[in-house]
Design an enzyme around this catalytic site. Structure first.
Site, PDB file in Angstrom:
ATOM      1  CD  GLU A   1      27.500  54.620  -3.146  1.00 54.81           C
ATOM      2  OE1 GLU A   1      27.285  53.533  -3.713  1.00 54.81           O
ATOM      3  OE2 GLU A   1      26.695  55.150  -2.342  1.00 54.81           O
TER       4      GLU A   1
ATOM      5  NE  ARG B   1      21.472  50.906   4.505  1.00 60.89           N
ATOM      6  CZ  ARG B   1      21.705  51.560   3.371  1.00 60.89           C
ATOM      7  NH1 ARG B   1      22.172  50.902   2.306  1.00 60.89           N
ATOM      8  NH2 ARG B   1      21.472  52.859   3.287  1.00 60.89           N
TER       9      ARG B   1
ATOM     10  CD  GLU C   1      27.194  56.382   1.332  1.00 66.06           C
ATOM     11  OE1 GLU C   1      26.185  55.896   0.794  1.00 66.06           O
ATOM     12  OE2 GLU C   1      27.205  56.764   2.524  1.00 66.06           O
TER      13      GLU C   1
ATOM     14  NE  ARG D   1      19.440  52.247  -0.695  1.00 62.25           N
ATOM     15  CZ  ARG D   1      19.002  51.448  -1.654  1.00 62.25           C
ATOM     16  NH1 ARG D   1      17.758  51.000  -1.609  1.00 62.25           N
ATOM     17  NH2 ARG D   1      19.793  51.078  -2.647  1.00 62.25           N
TER      18      ARG D   1
ATOM     19  CG  ASP E   1      59.485  54.092  17.722  1.00 63.27           C
ATOM     20  OD1 ASP E   1      58.946  53.157  18.336  1.00 63.27           O
ATOM     21  OD2 ASP E   1      59.641  55.227  18.207  1.00 63.27           O
TER      22      ASP E   1
ATOM     23  CD  GLU F   1      26.895  50.484  -1.390  1.00 64.49           C
ATOM     24  OE1 GLU F   1      26.476  51.545  -0.878  1.00 64.49           O
ATOM     25  OE2 GLU F   1      26.145  49.567  -1.753  1.00 64.49           O
TER      26      GLU F   1
ATOM     27  CD  GLU G   1      23.692  47.635   1.686  1.00 63.58           C
ATOM     28  OE1 GLU G   1      24.768  48.224   1.513  1.00 63.58           O
ATOM     29  OE2 GLU G   1      22.587  48.100   1.353  1.00 63.58           O
TER      30      GLU G   1
ATOM     31  CD  GLU H   1      24.622  58.299  -1.901  1.00 66.90           C
ATOM     32  OE1 GLU H   1      23.626  58.974  -1.563  1.00 66.90           O
ATOM     33  OE2 GLU H   1      24.564  57.063  -2.066  1.00 66.90           O
TER      34      GLU H   1
ATOM     35  CG  HIS I   1      26.425  51.186   2.901  1.00 65.35           C
ATOM     36  ND1 HIS I   1      25.597  51.809   1.986  1.00 65.35           N
ATOM     37  CD2 HIS I   1      26.300  51.891   4.055  1.00 65.35           C
ATOM     38  CE1 HIS I   1      24.999  52.844   2.560  1.00 65.35           C
ATOM     39  NE2 HIS I   1      25.411  52.912   3.819  1.00 65.35           N
TER      40      HIS I   1
END
Length: 484
Positions: free
Chosen positions: A230, A371, A143, A350, A61, A141, A369, A222, A279
């Site tokens: 992580e 983020r 986390e 970052r 379904d 990545e 990357e 982390e 990320h």
């Protein structure tokens, strides 16, 4: 090729049946992903897995998956034998595989265009059809938080949650058996044992992931003291890594439960601590050659890479509708916790939504990357949307430098008011992200990759989340307003 019982084998039903018999496999389990990104499953004795199953599928379904209206809800899924792996948590020896969703039609069933896995397949096919590249390789990545205790309650007259972990700083004064070594507030980055009490758990789940073809680069504690960790994995094709994202979450959650713990990918489960991102590192290849490297480009990036980046930055607010689809997502995207808030790119920064790792210098490793995404996303939709935005950037030659997206080689959390006036910001709420998606989704529907109806259903469903969240009284409102 798949790996079963430690042996490599070609993908065929007869080969699977032979190895299943050799490994005493009793059950076949089929994993399907629903609209929101949760795995659901159906199990049958291995003897019922036949050529007919592979041709005509198993009925279910679809309306209960969030895909189709009740009056057109009969669908089938067909297992992908190439995704088969042994379920390490099944009580009875079980071979698990992912199912693709099909619509029932005559004479032949067809792939359901809203099925998340099919969207990812169509996105990869569209990339190849443009001639730009053969594949996008990505490396997520992961986390997440590991807790020893979680309880929550949401009622009209009562609302609460409580999480706990033995290593949290708030347990430093706990009476009774207490061995100290608590991780300081926002002080968990690369913490070593005995502060890091989860190193053994991460190594055990790493071995489970590796045995199922998910190659791990490394794992570590982390920043968040109360159990934030992580695991970073090696690169793979986009759809392949969406599969492996789902498998990783399945392994982590079930391994934690088996050890009396629990795992969450919530972006912001604890106020005042670092949040959990997903990320996504990415680069394009054509005939095995990398397309993102240019020794003379900014941070050694090619013009193709910059255009791809430009497309993502132009559409990133709309992308948030898929990459950050929860109300909790926007409690992470705030200044001061290494989560991005502004729209721009830079090297080794970052605080920027797109970061170019300075340490990735080789041509086949040159990448950037994104983020902003987090683990509440449906990875098939999120990764596909990122790819479609990048393709749009290349096709329309969207240069991020000319568009004013940077590079911003500065701390973007400490901009002056004048500088803030020249920069664009990520959405600050789910509703704001959905508004952006509603107004900017033409890049997603190119090539029929994202059906317009899927985007409409997605926005409609997610607005219900936002509406419920906004209507519920919050304990902090009692603190601030009860006495007025």
């Amino acid at each position: 090729m798949i790996i079963l019982g430690g042996e490599k084998m070609a993908v065929s039903l007869s080969g699977i049946k032979t190895l299943c018999k050799k490994n005493a496999v009793k059950m076949a389990d089929f994993m399907m992903i629903d609209l929101n990104g949760r795995w659901r499953h159906l199990t049958m004795p291995i003897e019922r897995l036949t050529e007919d199953t592979l041709k005509n599928g198993v009925g279910f379904d679809g309306s209960n998956y969030g895909f189709a209206p009740v009056e057109k809800s009969d669908m089938v899924f067909i297992p992908d034998l190439a995704s088969a792996y042994m379920d390490p948590f099944a009580e009875v020896p079980t071979l698990s595989m992912i199912g693709d969703v099909y619509v029932i039609e005559l004479p032949d069933n067809r792939r359901f265009d809203q099925d998340p896995r099919n969207v990812a397949i169509h996105a990869e096919e569209y990339l190849r059809s443009t001639g730009i590249a053969d594949e996008m390789r990505i490396g997520p990545e992961f986390e997440f938080h590991v807790f020893d205790h979680v309880n929550y309650s949401v009622e009209g007259h009562s609302s609460k949650f409580r999480v706990d972990t033995a290593q949290a700083e708030w347990n430093s004064g706990l009476e009774g058996e207490n061995l100290a070594y608590k991780v300081p507030h926002k002080g968990g980055y690369h913490a070593a044992p005995p502060f890091d009490r989860l190193s053994g758990f991460r190594s055990r789940v790493t071995m489970l992931m590796e045995s199922r073809g998910i190659l791990v680069k490394y794992h570590h504690h982390e920043v968040g003291g109360p159990g934030q960790v992580e695991i970073e994995v090696e690169f793979g094709g986009m759809r392949e890594m969406a599969d492996k994202t789902m498998m990783t979450k399945y392994i982590l959650k079930n391994a934690a439960m088996a050890e009396g713990k629990t795992v969450t990918f919530m972006p912001k489960p604890i106020f005042g601590e670092a949040g959990n991102g997903l990320h996504v590192h990415m680069h394009l290849f054509k005939k095995g050659s990398p397309l993102f490297y240019d020794s003379n480009g900014y941070s050694q990036l090619s013009q193709t890479a910059l255009y791809f980046m430009g497309g993502i930055l132009k559409h990133v607010r709309a992308l948030c509708g898929f990459t950050n689809p929860s109300t909790n997502s926007y409690k992470r995207l705030v200044p001061g916790y290494e989560a991005p808030v502004t729209i721009g790119f830079a090297t080794s920064n970052r605080s920027s939504v797109i970061r170019i790792p300075a340490y990735a210098k080789d041509p086949d490793k040159k990448r950037f990357e994104l983020r902003s995404p987090d683990g509440t996303c449906n990875p098939y939709y999120a990764y596909s949307a990122i790819l479609m935005a990048g393709i749009d950037g290349i096709k329309n030659k969207i240069d991020p430098q000319k568009e004013g997206y940077g590079p911003y080689d500065m701390n973007l959390y400490t901009l002056s008011k004048e500088e803030q006036g020249r920069i664009q910001f990520l959405p600050q709420s789910l509703d704001e992200a959905l508004d952006a998606l509603a107004g900017d989704h033409g890049f997603l529907t190119q090539g029929g990759v994202f059906p317009k109806r899927l985007i409409e259903i997605w926005i409609e469903n997610k607005r219900k989340d936002g509406s419920r969240y906004k209507q519920l009284p919050h304990p902090v409102e009692y603190e601030m307003y009860f006495d007025l």
